[in-house]
Design an enzyme around this catalytic site. Structure first.
Site, PDB file in Angstrom:
ATOM      1  N   CYS A 154       0.817  -1.223   0.000  1.00 14.92           N
ATOM      2  CA  CYS A 154       0.000   0.000   0.000  1.00 14.92           C
ATOM      3  C   CYS A 154       0.849   1.270   0.000  1.00 14.92           C
ATOM      4  CB  CYS A 154      -0.980  -0.020   1.172  1.00 14.92           C
ATOM      5  SG  CYS A 154      -0.247   0.170   2.812  1.00 14.92           S
ATOM      6  N   HIS A 176      -2.579   1.549   6.829  1.00 17.94           N
ATOM      7  CA  HIS A 176      -2.948   1.401   5.414  1.00 17.94           C
ATOM      8  C   HIS A 176      -3.117   2.775   4.787  1.00 17.94           C
ATOM      9  CE1 HIS A 176      -4.333  -0.936   1.993  1.00 17.94           C
ATOM     10  NE2 HIS A 176      -5.261  -0.022   1.787  1.00 17.94           N
ATOM     11  N   HIS A 210      -5.899   1.862  -4.263  1.00 13.54           N
ATOM     12  CA  HIS A 210      -4.989   1.331  -3.237  1.00 13.54           C
ATOM     13  C   HIS A 210      -4.592  -0.098  -3.570  1.00 13.54           C
ATOM     14  CE1 HIS A 210      -7.983  -1.028  -0.508  1.00 13.54           C
ATOM     15  NE2 HIS A 210      -8.503  -0.904  -1.706  1.00 13.54           N
TER      16      HIS A 210
END
Length: 346
Positions: free
Chosen positions: A261, A309, A321
């Site tokens: 990520c 994240h 993402h």
């Protein structure tokens, strides 16, 4: 006699009533016991929840791994620089020692004669006196050279001490990398096992659609996102992320063909000439914080209380993402996960 019979009838009736009540209460207790047992029995958590949790835990470990790797690389670079600097200092010391050796040898060769005797034996007294003055000046240079050698020795010892510290730091970081790598491997292995127990519907929710579907979903919003981006660099980052839709998630990867990520947003802005830190924990402080209502395409959006994240906002409540090893880089709603903050880096 009648009274006696009535008494016995009442007693019998009372016994019957008590027995009936006992049966009813026992039945009620039995029913309550079954209901209570059914209520107390824990319901198994959905397999999808297990997978989500395991992926989150793996991602936390991944970001820690990324941070440790970055620090290990910095320690390795500092150690390399110290080794180079130590080698240069050693070369300077060797040159100074050779100069000292030359002076010492000359003094040893000439030191056996008394200066007055050398003056008497000299064929050219004037030249001898000039030479004596030169020797005196050479002695002064000799003392200065000794001072430089001592300073160089201290410098080398200092450099070697710093190098020893960096070696220790590098060893610690490598051990840390190993621990985080083991954690990631264990979590991902457990997630794969949990996925295998899921229904096709649950598995589809986590793994997402095909690369073609991901690109199709992203393409519908790309033009609007580029138009709404606050500047050219943010627009370039968004365009890069769109180009990478469907790319696999690989922990620790920063492209060009696979990403985690934080690696995805790092690569997106790298394509725009902007350098970002490696981890989500550092990326959130890499620019100006913005509220959710202020989001513009190109902003970094962060999730979970541990800031584990990150995605790249593309407008209309959507982001691009890299979700997890079971899903490719894709478009997803920002409200899919617990929102933790946002940063505008350019």
């Amino acid at each position: 006699m009648a009274a006696h019979r009535r008494s016995r009838q009442r007693a019998a009736g009372g016994t019957t009533a008590r027995a009936a009540v006992t049966v009813v209460l026992a039945g009620a207790a039995t029913t309550a016991g079954f209901d209570g047992a059914a209520h107390a029995a824990p319901r198994p958590a959905p397999a999808g929840a297990d997978v989500d949790r395991l992926y989150r835990e793996a991602e936390v470990a991944t970001e820690k791994y990324n941070g440790a790797k970055e620090k290990a690389e910095s320690a390795r670079e500092r150690l390399h620089d110290l080794q180079d600097e130590t080698a240069r200092a050693q070369a300077r010391l060797n040159t100074a020692r050779e100069a000292l050796g030359t002076v010492a040898a000359a003094q040893y060769r000439d030191g056996g004669l008394d200066p007055a005797l050398r003056l008497m034996l000299s064929d050219d007294p004037d030249a001898y006196l000039d030479g004596a003055a030169l020797t005196e000046r050479a002695g002064s240079r000799h003392h200065a050279e000794l001072g430089r050698v001592r300073a160089q020795l201290r410098e080398i010892e200092k450099l070697r001490g710093a190098a020893r510290v960096e070696v220790k730091t590098l060893t610690t970081r490598r051990a840390e990398l190993g621990r985080h790598k083991r954690t990631i491997t264990e979590k991902l292995s457990a997630a794969r096992q949990a996925l295998s127990r899921m229904s096709p519907e649950e598995r589809a929710r986590i793994t997402g659609g095909s690369e073609r579907a991901a690109r199709s979903a992203g393409g519908t919003a790309r033009d609007a996102a580029l138009a709404q981006a606050p500047n050219a660099r943010a627009a370039q980052a968004v365009a890069y992320a769109h180009q990478k839709l469907g790319s696999p998630y690989v922990w620790g990867a920063t492209g060009p063909d696979a990403f985690d990520c934080s690696g995805l947003v790092l690569a997106a802005y790298r394509s725009a000439g902007v350098s970002l830190p490696r981890t989500t924990y550092a990326q959130i402080d890499a620019g100006r914080r913005v509220s959710r209502s202020e989001l513009l395409p190109g902003d970094l959006v962060f999730f979970y209380s541990g800031i584990s994240h990150v995605g790249l906002y593309i407008g209309n409540g959507q982001m691009i993402h890299a979700p997890n090893p079971s899903a490719p880089v894709r478009v997803a709603p920002v409200d899919q996960m617990p929102f933790a903050g946002a940063t505008r880096v350019v």
